[in-house]
Scaffold this active site. Structure first.
Site, mmCIF file in Angstrom:
data_model
loop_
_atom_site.group_PDB
_atom_site.id
_atom_site.type_symbol
_atom_site.label_atom_id
_atom_site.label_comp_id
_atom_site.label_asym_id
_atom_site.label_seq_id
_atom_site.Cartn_x
_atom_site.Cartn_y
_atom_site.Cartn_z
ATOM 1 N N SER A 123 0.885 -1.168 0.000
ATOM 2 C CA SER A 123 0.000 0.000 0.000
ATOM 3 C C SER A 123 0.916 1.209 0.000
ATOM 4 O O SER A 123 2.047 1.129 0.501
ATOM 5 C CB SER A 123 -0.832 -0.007 1.283
ATOM 6 O OG SER A 123 -1.392 1.266 1.521
ATOM 7 N N TYR A 150 -1.417 -0.748 10.735
ATOM 8 C CA TYR A 150 -1.406 -1.087 9.298
ATOM 9 C C TYR A 150 -0.060 -0.713 8.682
ATOM 10 O O TYR A 150 0.576 -1.511 8.001
ATOM 11 C CB TYR A 150 -2.553 -0.342 8.613
ATOM 12 C CG TYR A 150 -2.769 -0.660 7.146
ATOM 13 C CD1 TYR A 150 -3.252 -1.895 6.736
ATOM 14 C CD2 TYR A 150 -2.530 0.305 6.162
ATOM 15 C CE1 TYR A 150 -3.485 -2.170 5.393
ATOM 16 C CE2 TYR A 150 -2.762 0.044 4.811
ATOM 17 C CZ TYR A 150 -3.235 -1.196 4.437
ATOM 18 O OH TYR A 150 -3.471 -1.461 3.100
HETATM 19 N N1 LIG Z 1 -8.526 -1.399 -1.599
HETATM 20 C C1 LIG Z 1 -7.609 -0.453 -1.488
HETATM 21 O O1 LIG Z 1 -7.891 0.745 -1.696
HETATM 22 C C2 LIG Z 1 -6.192 -0.823 -1.116
HETATM 23 C C3 LIG Z 1 -5.236 0.181 -1.099
HETATM 24 C C4 LIG Z 1 -3.938 -0.133 -0.747
HETATM 25 C C5 LIG Z 1 -3.583 -1.434 -0.460
HETATM 26 N N2 LIG Z 1 -4.531 -2.405 -0.473
HETATM 27 C C6 LIG Z 1 -4.107 -3.776 -0.146
HETATM 28 O O2 LIG Z 1 -4.686 -4.681 -1.073
HETATM 29 C C7 LIG Z 1 -4.835 -5.968 -0.453
HETATM 30 C C8 LIG Z 1 -6.255 -6.476 -0.678
HETATM 31 O O3 LIG Z 1 -7.158 -5.594 -0.037
HETATM 32 P P1 LIG Z 1 -8.660 -5.394 -0.510
HETATM 33 O O4 LIG Z 1 -8.849 -3.966 -0.752
HETATM 34 O O5 LIG Z 1 -9.006 -6.376 -1.561
HETATM 35 O O6 LIG Z 1 -9.399 -5.745 0.871
HETATM 36 P P2 LIG Z 1 -10.663 -6.645 1.161
HETATM 37 O O7 LIG Z 1 -11.671 -6.547 0.075
HETATM 38 O O8 LIG Z 1 -11.059 -6.299 2.561
HETATM 39 O O9 LIG Z 1 -10.058 -8.116 1.120
HETATM 40 C C9 LIG Z 1 -9.184 -8.583 2.113
HETATM 41 C C10 LIG Z 1 -8.927 -10.035 1.856
HETATM 42 O O10 LIG Z 1 -8.077 -10.540 2.904
HETATM 43 C C11 LIG Z 1 -8.632 -11.756 3.378
HETATM 44 N N3 LIG Z 1 -8.324 -11.992 4.779
HETATM 45 C C12 LIG Z 1 -8.409 -11.122 5.814
HETATM 46 N N4 LIG Z 1 -8.094 -11.758 6.968
HETATM 47 C C13 LIG Z 1 -7.834 -13.047 6.630
HETATM 48 C C14 LIG Z 1 -7.483 -14.200 7.383
HETATM 49 N N5 LIG Z 1 -7.331 -14.169 8.711
HETATM 50 N N6 LIG Z 1 -7.279 -15.364 6.722
HETATM 51 C C15 LIG Z 1 -7.449 -15.423 5.380
HETATM 52 N N7 LIG Z 1 -7.780 -14.373 4.614
HETATM 53 C C16 LIG Z 1 -7.975 -13.204 5.243
HETATM 54 C C17 LIG Z 1 -10.129 -11.583 3.204
HETATM 55 O O11 LIG Z 1 -10.718 -12.868 3.183
HETATM 56 P P3 LIG Z 1 -12.201 -13.170 3.776
HETATM 57 O O12 LIG Z 1 -12.998 -11.913 3.482
HETATM 58 O O13 LIG Z 1 -12.652 -14.349 2.993
HETATM 59 O O14 LIG Z 1 -12.032 -13.387 5.201
HETATM 60 C C18 LIG Z 1 -10.205 -10.882 1.873
HETATM 61 O O15 LIG Z 1 -10.152 -11.816 0.829
HETATM 62 C C19 LIG Z 1 -4.456 -5.770 1.006
HETATM 63 O O16 LIG Z 1 -3.134 -6.199 1.193
HETATM 64 C C20 LIG Z 1 -4.556 -4.274 1.214
HETATM 65 O O17 LIG Z 1 -3.709 -3.823 2.243
HETATM 66 C C21 LIG Z 1 -5.831 -2.133 -0.797
#
Ligand SMILES: NC(=O)c1ccc[n+]([C@@H]2O[C@H](COP(=O)([O-])OP(=O)(O)OC[C@H]3O[C@@H](n4cnc5c(N)ncnc54)[C@H](OP(=O)(O)O)[C@@H]3O)[C@@H](O)[C@H]2O)c1
Length: 264
Positions: free
Chosen positions: A132, A145
Site C-alpha cells: 500500500s 497497518y
Molecule cells: N482497496 C484499497 O484501496 C487498497 C489500497 C492499498 C492497499 N490495499 C491492499 O490490497 C490488499 C487487498 O485488499 P482489498 O482492498 O481487496 O481488501 P478486502 O476486500 O477487505 O479483502 C481482504 C482479503 O483478505 C482476506 N483476509 C483477511 N483476513 C484473513 C485471514 N485471517 N485469513 C485469510 N484471509 C484473510 C479476506 O478474506 P475473507 O474476506 O474471505 O475473510 C479478503 O479476501 C491488502 O493487502 C490491502 O492492504 C488495498
C-alpha cells in the site's frame, strides 16, 4: 517471467483486489489456487475462473501450514490478504494487534519461506506482495497497518537481494486509493475531487506487469498521489504537516470509521 501455464496462489481472493488479480492471472493462462475465509465467495470465484479453492484462516499457523500442504508446488504467489487495522493504537486490544500482525506480516513471511524454497530448487518463480502507499508514507490512524506494510517493504527488499541469481524474483505492489471494490471502497469514505483513484483492474494489470517484467516495486496511483507519497516518505514531519493542512486527517478518520468492522 511468463504467466501462461504457471501455478499461482492468490491469498485474499475473496476480497476486492484479490478477485481482480485472480481474474487477471486467469486471463493470462495461470492455473490458480485461491484462498480466503469466505467459503461461498471463494467457491463462486473458483467456478467462474477455474482453479482450486482452499479456504483457510491464515492468522492461524496450523491453517496456514495446511494451505501450503494442499496448494502443492507453486510458481507464483500473490500475498494479498490483509486487514485494514485502522485506528489509533489506544483503540486496539493486544489480541487485535496480534491478529493484524499475523495476517498482514507473519503469514507473508511464512508463505515466502516455504514457497520460495521450492521455486529456488526449480530455478524459477515470483513472490508478489500486495503492499500500500501506506507502506511508504504513514498517515494518522494507520500505526498498526503501516507497521505491517513498512515491514513488508523491508522484507521484500532484502529477500529480493537474497534471491538474486536464483531465477526467483520478488515484487511489491503499492496501491493508493482504489475505487469500486476493496477495503477503501467498502469504507464508504469520500475523497476530495483532487485526490485521484485507480481501479481493481489497474491493480491486477500492475501485478501482471510486475511478474512479466520482473519489477521489484510498482505503484498503482495517479502521479500526484505518488509524488505526495515520495515527498512524505522523504520528509516525514513536513509531509505530515502538509497532509494535516490539506484535510488528510479528516479523510483518514472517515476511512478508519468505515473499516471498524474489519478488525478480525
Ligand atoms: N482497496 C484499497 O484501496 C487498497 C489500497 C492499498 C492497499 N490495499 C491492499 O490490497 C490488499 C487487498 O485488499 P482489498 O482492498 O481487496 O481488501 P478486502 O476486500 O477487505 O479483502 C481482504 C482479503 O483478505 C482476506 N483476509 C483477511 N483476513 C484473513 C485471514 N485471517 N485469513 C485469510 N484471509 C484473510 C479476506 O478474506 P475473507 O474476506 O474471505 O475473510 C479478503 O479476501 C491488502 O493487502 C490491502 O492492504 C488495498
Amino acid at each position: 517471467m511468463e504467466i501462461q501455464g504457471r501455478t499461482a496462489l492468490v491469498t485474499g481472493a475473496t476480497g476486492g483486489l484479490g478477485a481482480a488479480v485472480a481474474r487477471g492471472l486467469a486471463a493470462r493462462g495461470a492455473k490458480l489456487v485461491l484462498t480466503g475465509r469466505k467459503v461461498d465467495v471463494l467457491e463462486r470465484l473458483a467456478t467462474e475462473i477455474g482453479g482450486k479453492a482452499i479456504p483457510a484462516d491464515i492468522a492461524d499457523p496450523a491453517q496456514l501450514d495446511r494451505l501450503l500442504a494442499e496448494a502443492g508446488e507453486l510458481d507464483i504467489v500473490i500475498a494479498n490478504a490483509a486487514l485494514p487495522a485502522g485506528g489509533p493504537l489506544s483503540d486496539f486490544t493486544v489480541e487485535e494487534i496480534d491478529r493484524a500482525l499475523a495476517v498482514n506480516l507473519r503469514s507473508v513471511i511464512v508463505l515466502a519461506k516455504h514457497t520460495t524454497e521450492g521455486m529456488v530448487r526449480r530455478g524459477s518463480g515470483r513472490f508478489v506482495i500486495m503492499n500500500s502507499l501506506q507502506g511508504k508514507v504513514a498517515t494518522a490512524g494507520s500505526a498498526i497497518y503501516s507497521a505491517t506494510k513498512y515491514g513488508l517493504r523491508g522484507f521484500a527488499s532484502a529477500l529480493h537481494q537474497d534471491l538474486h541469481g536464483t531465477g526467483v524474483g520478488v515484487s511489491v505492489v503499492f496501491p493508493g486509493f482504489i475505487r469500486e471494490a476493496g477495503l477503501f471502497a467498502d469504507s464508504g469514505a469520500k475523497l476530495p475531487p483532487w485526490v485521484g483513484t485507480k481501479s481493481p483492474v489497474d491493480v491486477a494489470n500492475a501485478v501482471v506487469r510486475a511478474i512479466e517484467r520482473e519489477r521489484l516495486e510498482v505503484d498503482v496511483a495517479p502521479l500526484g498521489l505518488r509524488a505526495g507519497a515520495l515527498f512524505g516518505g522523504t520528509f516525514p514531519s513536513l509531509g505530515a504537516f502538509v497532509t494535516r493542512k490539506m484535510g488528510g486527517h479528516r479523510i483518514a478518520q472517515d476511512i478508519v470509521a468505515g473499516q471498524r468492522d474489519k478488525r478480525t
